[in-house]
Structure formats: structure tokens, C-alpha cells
Design an enzyme around this catalytic site. Structure first.
Site, PDB file in Angstrom:
ATOM      1  N   LYS A  21     -30.473  25.707 -11.024  1.00 53.12           N
ATOM      2  CA  LYS A  21     -30.602  26.913 -10.185  1.00 53.12           C
ATOM      3  C   LYS A  21     -29.234  27.539  -9.928  1.00 53.12           C
ATOM      4  O   LYS A  21     -29.061  28.751 -10.081  1.00 53.12           O
ATOM      5  CB  LYS A  21     -31.253  26.541  -8.846  1.00 53.12           C
ATOM      6  CG  LYS A  21     -31.214  27.662  -7.820  1.00 53.12           C
ATOM      7  CD  LYS A  21     -31.817  27.250  -6.511  1.00 53.12           C
ATOM      8  CE  LYS A  21     -30.884  26.616  -5.520  1.00 53.12           C
ATOM      9  NZ  LYS A  21     -29.862  27.510  -4.932  1.00 53.12           N
ATOM     10  N   ASN A  22     -28.258  26.717  -9.534  1.00 50.82           N
ATOM     11  CA  ASN A  22     -26.955  27.270  -9.161  1.00 50.82           C
ATOM     12  C   ASN A  22     -26.143  27.748 -10.356  1.00 50.82           C
ATOM     13  O   ASN A  22     -25.086  28.350 -10.193  1.00 50.82           O
ATOM     14  CB  ASN A  22     -26.160  26.252  -8.348  1.00 50.82           C
ATOM     15  CG  ASN A  22     -26.710  26.118  -6.946  1.00 50.82           C
ATOM     16  OD1 ASN A  22     -27.614  26.851  -6.555  1.00 50.82           O
ATOM     17  ND2 ASN A  22     -26.178  25.171  -6.192  1.00 50.82           N
ATOM     18  N   ARG A  91     -29.285  34.343  -0.447  1.00 52.08           N
ATOM     19  CA  ARG A  91     -27.831  34.184  -0.418  1.00 52.08           C
ATOM     20  C   ARG A  91     -27.193  34.569  -1.766  1.00 52.08           C
ATOM     21  O   ARG A  91     -26.131  35.160  -1.826  1.00 52.08           O
ATOM     22  CB  ARG A  91     -27.556  32.715  -0.060  1.00 52.08           C
ATOM     23  CG  ARG A  91     -26.146  32.296  -0.153  1.00 52.08           C
ATOM     24  CD  ARG A  91     -25.382  32.529   1.119  1.00 52.08           C
ATOM     25  NE  ARG A  91     -23.974  32.462   0.823  1.00 52.08           N
ATOM     26  CZ  ARG A  91     -23.012  32.924   1.595  1.00 52.08           C
ATOM     27  NH1 ARG A  91     -23.295  33.492   2.730  1.00 52.08           N
ATOM     28  NH2 ARG A  91     -21.764  32.834   1.231  1.00 52.08           N
ATOM     29  N   ARG A 120     -21.567  30.449   6.699  1.00 48.71           N
ATOM     30  CA  ARG A 120     -21.477  31.019   5.358  1.00 48.71           C
ATOM     31  C   ARG A 120     -20.923  32.445   5.315  1.00 48.71           C
ATOM     32  O   ARG A 120     -21.576  33.373   4.839  1.00 48.71           O
ATOM     33  CB  ARG A 120     -22.832  30.934   4.653  1.00 48.71           C
ATOM     34  CG  ARG A 120     -23.368  29.527   4.639  1.00 48.71           C
ATOM     35  CD  ARG A 120     -24.537  29.356   3.735  1.00 48.71           C
ATOM     36  NE  ARG A 120     -24.139  29.133   2.377  1.00 48.71           N
ATOM     37  CZ  ARG A 120     -24.958  28.736   1.417  1.00 48.71           C
ATOM     38  NH1 ARG A 120     -26.214  28.542   1.683  1.00 48.71           N
ATOM     39  NH2 ARG A 120     -24.534  28.549   0.191  1.00 48.71           N
ATOM     40  N   PRO A 121     -19.721  32.648   5.816  1.00 53.22           N
ATOM     41  CA  PRO A 121     -19.111  33.980   5.739  1.00 53.22           C
ATOM     42  C   PRO A 121     -18.712  34.308   4.299  1.00 53.22           C
ATOM     43  O   PRO A 121     -18.735  33.424   3.433  1.00 53.22           O
ATOM     44  CB  PRO A 121     -17.860  33.831   6.612  1.00 53.22           C
ATOM     45  CG  PRO A 121     -17.517  32.389   6.543  1.00 53.22           C
ATOM     46  CD  PRO A 121     -18.811  31.633   6.357  1.00 53.22           C
ATOM     47  N   ILE A 122     -18.341  35.570   4.027  1.00 59.04           N
ATOM     48  CA  ILE A 122     -17.845  35.906   2.684  1.00 59.04           C
ATOM     49  C   ILE A 122     -16.411  36.444   2.776  1.00 59.04           C
ATOM     50  O   ILE A 122     -15.974  37.244   1.961  1.00 59.04           O
ATOM     51  CB  ILE A 122     -18.782  36.882   1.927  1.00 59.04           C
ATOM     52  CG1 ILE A 122     -19.042  38.157   2.733  1.00 59.04           C
ATOM     53  CG2 ILE A 122     -20.079  36.211   1.541  1.00 59.04           C
ATOM     54  CD1 ILE A 122     -19.648  39.275   1.875  1.00 59.04           C
ATOM     55  N   ASP A 301     -24.657  19.310  -1.793  1.00 60.73           N
ATOM     56  CA  ASP A 301     -26.095  19.470  -2.053  1.00 60.73           C
ATOM     57  C   ASP A 301     -26.797  18.132  -2.297  1.00 60.73           C
ATOM     58  O   ASP A 301     -28.022  18.077  -2.329  1.00 60.73           O
ATOM     59  CB  ASP A 301     -26.331  20.404  -3.247  1.00 60.73           C
ATOM     60  CG  ASP A 301     -26.056  21.851  -2.889  1.00 60.73           C
ATOM     61  OD1 ASP A 301     -25.907  22.158  -1.688  1.00 60.73           O
ATOM     62  OD2 ASP A 301     -25.982  22.687  -3.809  1.00 60.73           O
TER      63      ASP A 301
HETATM   64  C1  UD1 Z   1     -22.630  27.212  -3.637  1.00 56.14           C
HETATM   65  C2  UD1 Z   1     -24.010  26.680  -3.964  1.00 56.14           C
HETATM   66  C3  UD1 Z   1     -24.494  25.757  -2.854  1.00 56.14           C
HETATM   67  C4  UD1 Z   1     -23.483  24.648  -2.612  1.00 56.14           C
HETATM   68  C5  UD1 Z   1     -22.083  25.220  -2.382  1.00 56.14           C
HETATM   69  C6  UD1 Z   1     -20.991  24.163  -2.268  1.00 56.14           C
HETATM   70  C7  UD1 Z   1     -24.983  28.468  -5.291  1.00 56.14           C
HETATM   71  C8  UD1 Z   1     -25.974  29.564  -5.383  1.00 56.14           C
HETATM   72  N1  UD1 Z   1     -24.921  27.817  -4.115  1.00 56.14           N
HETATM   73  O1  UD1 Z   1     -22.745  27.952  -2.430  1.00 56.14           O
HETATM   74  O2  UD1 Z   1     -25.752  25.210  -3.239  1.00 56.14           O
HETATM   75  O3  UD1 Z   1     -23.873  23.898  -1.472  1.00 56.14           O
HETATM   76  O4  UD1 Z   1     -21.729  26.110  -3.469  1.00 56.14           O
HETATM   77  O5  UD1 Z   1     -20.969  23.389  -3.421  1.00 56.14           O
HETATM   78  O6  UD1 Z   1     -24.280  28.172  -6.232  1.00 56.14           O
HETATM   79  N2  UD1 Z   1     -16.777  29.777   2.806  1.00 56.14           N
HETATM   80  C9  UD1 Z   1     -16.075  30.575   3.685  1.00 56.14           C
HETATM   81  N3  UD1 Z   1     -15.800  31.857   3.301  1.00 56.14           N
HETATM   82  C10 UD1 Z   1     -16.189  32.368   2.090  1.00 56.14           C
HETATM   83  C11 UD1 Z   1     -16.898  31.536   1.200  1.00 56.14           C
HETATM   84  C12 UD1 Z   1     -17.182  30.246   1.596  1.00 56.14           C
HETATM   85  O7  UD1 Z   1     -15.715  30.156   4.786  1.00 56.14           O
HETATM   86  O8  UD1 Z   1     -15.896  33.551   1.801  1.00 56.14           O
HETATM   87  C13 UD1 Z   1     -17.125  28.402   3.221  1.00 56.14           C
HETATM   88  C14 UD1 Z   1     -18.646  28.217   3.355  1.00 56.14           C
HETATM   89  O9  UD1 Z   1     -19.116  28.670   4.599  1.00 56.14           O
HETATM   90  C15 UD1 Z   1     -18.789  26.731   3.148  1.00 56.14           C
HETATM   91  C16 UD1 Z   1     -17.698  26.418   2.114  1.00 56.14           C
HETATM   92  O10 UD1 Z   1     -16.767  27.491   2.196  1.00 56.14           O
HETATM   93  O11 UD1 Z   1     -18.527  26.064   4.350  1.00 56.14           O
HETATM   94  C17 UD1 Z   1     -18.228  26.299   0.698  1.00 56.14           C
HETATM   95  O12 UD1 Z   1     -18.849  27.501   0.321  1.00 56.14           O
HETATM   96  P1  UD1 Z   1     -18.971  27.982  -1.194  1.00 56.14           P
HETATM   97  O13 UD1 Z   1     -18.256  27.040  -2.087  1.00 56.14           O
HETATM   98  O14 UD1 Z   1     -18.607  29.426  -1.238  1.00 56.14           O
HETATM   99  O15 UD1 Z   1     -20.534  27.824  -1.424  1.00 56.14           O
HETATM  100  P2  UD1 Z   1     -21.552  28.913  -1.972  1.00 56.14           P
HETATM  101  O16 UD1 Z   1     -20.993  29.603  -3.157  1.00 56.14           O
HETATM  102  O17 UD1 Z   1     -22.078  29.726  -0.845  1.00 56.14           O
END
Ligand code: UD1
Length: 414
Positions: A21-22, A91, A120-122, A301
Site C-alpha cells: 500500500k505505502n 492522508r 501529522r503536520p506537513i 507500522d
Molecule cells: C508514512 C507511511 C506510514 C508510516 C510512516 C513512518 C505512507 C502512505 N504512510 O507516513 O504508514 O507509519 O511513513 O514510517 O507511506 N512529520 C512532521 N512534519 C512533517 C512530516 C512528518 O512532524 O512535515 C512527523 C510525523 O508527524 C511523524 C514522523 O514525522 O511523527 C514521521 O512521519 P513521515 O515519515 O512523514 O510519515 P508519513 O509519510 O506520513
């Protein structure tokens, strides 16, 4: 819908693992950046994938999705604004940002806000785009970006975010000049995206490492691709077999992607032969310690799966969550099944019990839901797992496969 599980049945047999999926979500998103056709094999129709396909269609892409093969033609894409209502629920919709910005220099994507497992901020995505000259307007519900004046540059991520790496890479491959991305994620799904983009004509150096050097090209071409096997689905059946006991063979797996889990399964025999894994377990797994972190360390995960396993492991275990703020809500549900868990901040200490007891429990997110199904397979008596729509976001055929292996689990509409 809920699942009703009659626990205590040993598992024997074979399962073929599907495309991850990811891996598929970023590939579906980045297909909007491609001028030709994209053919994705082994694309199981789980809910998140179906929603991404629906979003692609709303953007004006032609999508043919049959027999687990998705063919996407985004040549005449009509919009660069991702549907707010549907995209807001998913998401993965944020992954359209880099691809659309790279190709059309404009993109609007919904902001999803927090979810069950964390805030989960961006912010990492946004500040990196700004560094490359993208103008960003952040509203309450969506983010509007303009990359007319953007060009290559140097970006070092403060944290190797998977999504930010995928978004930036999708943007950089179609952006004028050289972009150097440092401290990027090296999850297998990210590397698959790098390979996919190179196959489409992108110029990327450093594939598989945490520093990528990208030279922008004008267009990306047709590409046919097979995603990597789903390592979390693989881990789910591995833990299922350790909790229910038995002997299973999994086909279409990548051994090194599940190494972080294999290492802790002391008491089970795990053998690999090419892309097949066989696991045999006739005793309790020894108590273990895991701490989640970016790849290749223990995957967040897989944390809920490990937590379930620890509740029936021999002796004491410790599970530490360092990636998301709020990924321990299963502790309460597992306690209803007789698990002995003490939660303190970002770690849980677990004292294994002989067997869990059947109870009615509720999923709060995808992987915790899977963890509860696994607990039900171990439990004495009947377990009802409610709100399984969370589980169906990311698993195809979980119930069918567990039944084929000898588990007793039925789906019931409520
Ligand atoms: C992806 C996966 C998810 C997995 C995660 C970590 C997909 C669709 N989802 O999620 O299943 O659990 O990787 O392996 O591939 N963060 C920030 N700011 C940001 C981005 C992230 O603070 O701009 C934080 C998040 O809140 C979290 C951490 O960084 O605490 C990891 O996030 P990230 O690696 O970005 O995960 P996703 O891409 O959302």
C-alpha cells in the site's frame, strides 16, 4: 462491519503477499506527473488504493483498473486541485503536491490535520518547498502552491520524513536545475519510487541512500512497474503464526524488509528461500524489546503487531514508540482481553500472559486494528473486532487468507 474470531486455531498453509500500500499510494500520486501511460501491476484493491484512484479520476486522469492492474493515463489532466472532500479523508492525498507542482507548477491539496496516531503536520514538506522557491499559501483546509519561480536548490530535511521525501523527489525530477536532497528517508517504498521515476526518465543519483542528487528533466515518459511486496502485510501473517502457532509459507516477500521483526522472533524458526518465507512456531516467543525508528530500524507500522505479540510472549517485553505521538491506544483494548500492559509516556512494558481472553474491542486505526485481529486469533473464546473499516484501508483478503490458513474469522455486517 465487524470481525468475529473464534480463537485458538493453529495456522497452516500458504499466502501470497500483495503489492505494498505505502508503495502504491506515492506511485499513483506521481502518475499525474507523467505525460504517458503508467501501468502498475499487483495493485490490490484495498480502500486507500481505491480512494487514490477515485482522486486521480477527479483530477481528469483516465484510469482502467482491472484484475489488480491499474493503467493510468494522465496526459490530458484537467485540474491541479485535489478534491477537498475525498482528499481530506485520505492522508495519501498530500502526495499529489510534489507531482502536480512539478508538472503544472501549481497545485492545491487538502490538509488532513491530525489523525488517530498523531498530529501529522506537513511542515517539513512546506518549508522544503519554500526553500526551492515555491510560493505556499496555507489555509485552514487546503494548501495552495505556485512553483512558477521555483528552481533546483539544496534541502536538508530536519527529519527523514517518508512523505516529505516522496513529495520533494516527485517535484525535483521535473524542476529546472539540480536539486540536492539530504537526510531523506530510505524506506523501501521510497527507493521503489526512486526506481520508478528513473524508469520514467528522471535523472536521480544516490538511489537508496539518504542523499539524492536530482537533475530536472522536461517530461517523464510511460512506465510499467511492479510495487515491492507489502512488508507490513508480511509482518502481520508472521506475527499471526507466532500468536496462533503453526507453520506458514509466505510468497512474494522481501526478506530484508522484515529483518527488524525476524530478529525478535526467538522461539520461531524463520527460513527464507528467494522470495518465499516459511515460519514455524510451536512455542511462546521470548519476551523482547523494540523501539520504532526510520528504516532499517523497527517500523512504526509493525509496532501494534509487536505489541499484540508481546502480550503472550514469555516473560517481560518493552515496546517504545518514537515516530508517532499517539500509537498506543491498543493498550486499553488489549487489556480488555486480559493483557498486562503498563504504559508510561512513549513506552509500554508488557508482562506476557498464557493466553488472551475473547472480548469486544474496537479498532482506532489501520495497524492497531490488525493487531487486535491477531490478538483474537490467540484468545480463548470469541473476540469481536469492531470498526474494521480501518483495517480494510490497507489489507486485501485478510479474513479470507486467515480462514484459508485455518483460523476461524467471519465478517459480520452490523
Ligand atoms: C508514512 C507511511 C506510514 C508510516 C510512516 C513512518 C505512507 C502512505 N504512510 O507516513 O504508514 O507509519 O511513513 O514510517 O507511506 N512529520 C512532521 N512534519 C512533517 C512530516 C512528518 O512532524 O512535515 C512527523 C510525523 O508527524 C511523524 C514522523 O514525522 O511523527 C514521521 O512521519 P513521515 O515519515 O512523514 O510519515 P508519513 O509519510 O506520513
Amino acid at each position: 462491519m465487524y470481525y468475529q474470531i473464534n480463537g485458538g486455531k493453529k495456522l497452516f498453509g500458504e499466502v501470497t503477499i500483495g503489492g505494498a500500500k505505502n508503495c502504491l499510494l506515492p506511485l499513483l500520486a506521481v502518475s499525474t506527473a507523467i505525460g504517458g501511460k503508467v501501468v502498475l501491476h499487483d495493485c490490490p484493491p484495498m480502500m486507500d488504493v481505491l480512494n487514490m484512484v477515485a482522486l486521480l479520476k477527479k483530477l481528469g486522469a483516465k484510469v482502467c483498473y482491472q484484475d489488480n492492474v491499474a493503467t493510468i493515463d494522465a496526459k490530458d489532466l484537467a485540474y491541479f486541485k485535489v478534491d477537498r472532500q475525498l482528499g481530506g479523508k485520505l492522508r495519501g492525498s498530500v502526495l499529489f503536491l510534489g507531482a502536480l507542482l512539478g508538472r503544472f507548477k501549481r497545485a492545491t491539496v487538502p490538509i488532513r490535520g491530525g489523525c488517530a496516531i498523531g498530529k501529522r503536520p506537513i511542515d517539513i514538506h512546506i518549508s522544503a518547498f519554500k526553500k526551492l522557491g515555491v510560493e505556499v499559501e496555507e489555509g485552514d483546509f487546503e494548501v495552495v502552491c505556485n512553483a512558477e519561480n521555483a528552481k533546483g536548490g539544496n534541502v536538508c530535511l530536519p527529519y527523514p520524513s517518508v512523505g516529505a521525501t516522496e513529495n520533494l523527489l516527485s517535484f525535483a525530477v521535473l524542476t529546472k536545475g539540480r536539486t540536492i536532497l539530504e537526510n531523506v528517508a530510505i524506506e523501501p517504498e521510497v527507493i521503489a519510487l526512486e526506481r520508478f521515476l528513473v524508469q520514467a526518465g528522471a535523472k536521480i543519483q544516490g538511489i537508496g541512500t539518504n542523499k539524492l542528487i536530482v537533475d530536472g528533466v522536461k517530461t517523464l515518459n510511460s512506465v510499467e512497474f511492479r510495487p515491492i511486496p507489502d512488508r507490513i502485510e508480511t509482518a502481520t501473517y508472521m506475527v499471526a503464526c507466532c500468536m496462533a502457532q503453526g507453520k506458514i509459507t509466505l510468497h512474494n516477500v522481501c526478506p530484508q524488509h522484515v529483518e527488524c521483526l525476524t530478529k525478535i522472533l526467538k522461539g520461531a524458526t524463520v527460513d527464507f528461500c528467494k522470495n518465499n518465507l516459511s515460519l514455524e512456531c510451536h512455542q511462546k516467543i521470548k519476551g523482547f524489546q523494540v523501539e520504532t525508528a526510520p528504516y532499517p530500524r523497527f517500523a512504526t507500522d509493525m509496532q501494534s503487531l509487536a505489541l499484540s505479540l508481546s502480550t503472550v510472549a514469555k516473560g517481560q517485553s518493552k515496546v517504545v514508540e518514537k515516530v508517532f505521538e499517539n500509537r498506543f491506544f491498543n493498550c486499553g483494548e488489549l487489556a480488555k482481553m486480559g493483557a498486562k500492559i503498563t504504559l508510561s509516556g512513549d513506552f509500554a512494558t508488557i508482562l506476557g500472559v498464557d493466553r488472551l481472553q475473547g472480548a469486544t474491542v474496537k479498532c482506532k486505526d489501520l495497524r492497531s486494528g490488525a493487531g487486535l485481529v491477531l490478538a483474537g486469533l490467540n484468545a480463548v473464546g470469541t473476540t469481536k473486532v469492531l470498526d474494521v473499516f480501518h483495517v480494510e484501508r490497507g489489507y486485501c483478503n485478510l479474513v479470507k487468507n486467515l480462514n484459508l490458513l485455518g483460523g476461524e474469522i467471519v465478517e459480520i455486517d452490523d
